[in-house]
Design an enzyme around this catalytic site. Structure first.
Site, PDB file in Angstrom:
ATOM      1  N   GLU A  12      48.216  -8.608  70.595  1.00 28.05           N
ATOM      2  CA  GLU A  12      49.655  -7.968  70.588  1.00 28.05           C
ATOM      3  C   GLU A  12      49.805  -6.739  71.048  1.00 28.05           C
ATOM      4  O   GLU A  12      50.377  -5.964  70.336  1.00 28.05           O
ATOM      5  CB  GLU A  12      50.090  -8.304  69.206  1.00 28.05           C
ATOM      6  CG  GLU A  12      50.036  -9.687  68.737  1.00 28.05           C
ATOM      7  CD  GLU A  12      51.083 -10.688  69.406  1.00 28.05           C
ATOM      8  OE1 GLU A  12      52.248 -10.355  70.270  1.00 28.05           O
ATOM      9  OE2 GLU A  12      50.724 -11.877  69.775  1.00 28.05           O
ATOM     10  N   GLY A  14      50.221  -6.176  74.712  1.00 32.80           N
ATOM     11  CA  GLY A  14      50.752  -6.172  76.014  1.00 32.80           C
ATOM     12  C   GLY A  14      49.752  -6.664  77.190  1.00 32.80           C
ATOM     13  O   GLY A  14      50.179  -6.512  78.264  1.00 32.80           O
ATOM     14  N   LYS A  37      44.520 -18.634  82.481  1.00 27.03           N
ATOM     15  CA  LYS A  37      44.554 -18.374  80.622  1.00 27.03           C
ATOM     16  C   LYS A  37      43.482 -19.604  80.322  1.00 27.03           C
ATOM     17  O   LYS A  37      43.903 -20.659  80.163  1.00 27.03           O
ATOM     18  CB  LYS A  37      45.721 -18.680  80.105  1.00 27.03           C
ATOM     19  CG  LYS A  37      45.921 -18.480  78.716  1.00 27.03           C
ATOM     20  CD  LYS A  37      45.801 -16.907  78.361  1.00 27.03           C
ATOM     21  CE  LYS A  37      45.776 -16.754  76.942  1.00 27.03           C
ATOM     22  NZ  LYS A  37      45.916 -15.396  76.400  1.00 27.03           N
ATOM     23  N   GLY A 171      49.063  -1.190  77.299  1.00 24.37           N
ATOM     24  CA  GLY A 171      49.806  -2.263  77.554  1.00 24.37           C
ATOM     25  C   GLY A 171      51.416  -2.292  76.937  1.00 24.37           C
ATOM     26  O   GLY A 171      52.116  -3.208  77.354  1.00 24.37           O
ATOM     27  N   SER A 172      51.679  -1.093  76.090  1.00 22.04           N
ATOM     28  CA  SER A 172      52.928  -0.909  75.573  1.00 22.04           C
ATOM     29  C   SER A 172      53.301   0.329  75.216  1.00 22.04           C
ATOM     30  O   SER A 172      53.107   0.869  74.040  1.00 22.04           O
ATOM     31  CB  SER A 172      53.277  -1.902  74.323  1.00 22.04           C
ATOM     32  OG  SER A 172      54.561  -2.015  73.882  1.00 22.04           O
ATOM     33  N   GLY A 203      58.626  -3.231  75.971  1.00 21.62           N
ATOM     34  CA  GLY A 203      59.795  -3.853  75.983  1.00 21.62           C
ATOM     35  C   GLY A 203      60.142  -4.366  77.668  1.00 21.62           C
ATOM     36  O   GLY A 203      61.002  -5.176  78.089  1.00 21.62           O
TER      37      GLY A 203
END
Length: 236
Positions: A12, A14, A37, A171-172, A203
């Site tokens: 979690e 990003g 994936k 990543g975020s 976001g």
């Protein structure tokens, strides 16, 4: 053959959105791209997973492949064991990536959680698959407090296995960064012994596909196909 593995320093943070940004930049430059994936967990049959999200953001030109799906949101080995489903092995991952590389300019292999998450009962990991292809592993890290230790440990694990780490992407990146996040812009490359190559804004995954593709080059360094990004400056 151009295969890149993308691993997070945790979950979690990003990773999927970062993969989408990499894919969007490559497609925008005229390259053919596939996203693999290996193990999708926590998604029921028929529900869209990470591959679908990458294609929504980066565009339908991206080829998406998922090798195994497990219903519970757990590490792949645990999820497979609990569901009574077959494990996924590093040779299977490497073979799938190699086949995609024969038909695409760039293959991005997105891991599940962190680098050393187990895929089978023998303890095989994403790093084992990357070693089979001698592929670089891009790290996606969190922005704030605690990220330096996780990044240093992951980078050390890569070096111990002889795997190249071209750099780190946050990543975020938060809309309102705190002091730790600002300081980590300088400290993350030291912990990873690799350059900071991108800041994906928090976001970003909520953007529409066209909006995402237009903005993505501004989040990544030229080494990742982007147009370069600016380092924000805090008061600390």
């Amino acid at each position: 053959m151009t295969v890149w593995f993308v691993s997070g320093t945790g979950t979690e943070i990003g990773k999927t959105v970062t993969v989408a940004a990499l894919a969007a930049c490559a497609v925008g430059a005229g390259r053919s791209v596939a996203v693999l994936k290996p193990a999708q967990t926590g998604v029921a049959p028929g529900e869209p997973g990470d591959v679908a999200e990458v294609r929504r953001l980066a565009g339908d030109a991206v080829t998406g492949v998922e090798l195994a799906r497990y219903p519970e949101p757990l590490a792949p080995e645990t999820a497979a064991r609990r569901a009574g489903l077959p494990y996924l092995s590093p040779p299977e991952i490497a073979e799938a990536a190699g086949k995609l590389a024969a038909e695409h300019d760039l293959v991005l292999v997105e891991g599940a959680g962190g680098l050393l998450v187990r895929f089978d009962a023998a303890g095989a990991t994403l790093a084992d698959a990357a070693r089979l292809l001698d592929a670089p592993v891009l790290l996606v890290a969190a922005a704030g407090l605690g990220t330096l230790n996780a990044t240093a440990l992951t980078a050390e694990a890569l070096r111990a296995r002889g795997l190249a780490c071209p750099g780190v992407v946050v990543g975020s990146w938060p809309a309102v960064p705190d002091l730790a996040a600002y300081c980590n812009l300088a400290d993350l490359p030291v912990s990873a012994r690799a350059p900071l190559l991108g800041l994906v804004p928090q976001g970003a995954g909520a953007l529409t596909g066209p909006g995402f593709r237009a903005a993505a080059p501004g989040w990544l360094a030229p080494e990742l196909g982007g147009g370069g990004f600016s380092l924000p400056h805090g008061d600390g």
